[in-house]
Design a protein around this motif. Structure first.
Motif, short mmCIF file in Angstrom:
data_model
loop_
_atom_site.label_atom_id
_atom_site.label_comp_id
_atom_site.label_asym_id
_atom_site.label_seq_id
_atom_site.Cartn_x
_atom_site.Cartn_y
_atom_site.Cartn_z
N LYS A 34 0.83 -1.21 0.00
CA LYS A 34 0.00 0.00 0.00
C LYS A 34 0.86 1.26 0.00
O LYS A 34 0.60 2.20 -0.74
CB LYS A 34 -0.92 0.02 1.22
N ARG A 35 1.89 1.25 0.83
CA ARG A 35 2.77 2.42 0.93
C ARG A 35 3.50 2.67 -0.39
O ARG A 35 3.58 3.80 -0.87
CB ARG A 35 3.79 2.23 2.05
N ARG A 38 1.11 3.98 -3.04
CA ARG A 38 0.83 5.40 -2.79
C ARG A 38 2.00 6.27 -3.22
O ARG A 38 1.84 7.28 -3.92
CB ARG A 38 0.54 5.61 -1.31
N ASP A 39 3.21 5.86 -2.84
CA ASP A 39 4.40 6.63 -3.21
C ASP A 39 4.60 6.63 -4.72
O ASP A 39 5.01 7.64 -5.30
CB ASP A 39 5.64 6.05 -2.53
N GLY A 41 2.22 6.45 -6.96
CA GLY A 41 1.22 7.36 -7.51
C GLY A 41 1.64 8.81 -7.38
O GLY A 41 1.49 9.60 -8.32
#
Length: 63
Positions: A34-35, A38-39, A41
């Motif tokens: 997930k991290r 997100r990074d 993106g």
């Protein structure tokens, strides 16, 4: 720059960022995934913005 080419470059940059980050992390858990997504993106958005600005500046300079 063509819109399709621009979008393809931004998406590929984001995917490469995520893949390289996951390889370097050496541990893939849901939290890490997930991290990194997100990074990736955020990286793709910033890269796309800089690429768009660069092309606008270059086009203005050519005329």
């Amino acid at each position: 720059m063509e819109r399709k080419k621009f979008i393809a470059q931004v998406v590929i940059a984001g995917v490469l960022y995520v893949l390289i980050s996951l390889i370097l992390e050496k541990e893939i858990t849901a939290e890490v995934l997930k991290r990194e997504l997100r990074d990736g993106g955020v990286f793709a958005l910033v890269y796309g913005l800089l690429l768009w600005l660069w092309n606008r500046f270059k086009a203005r300079k050519d005329t």
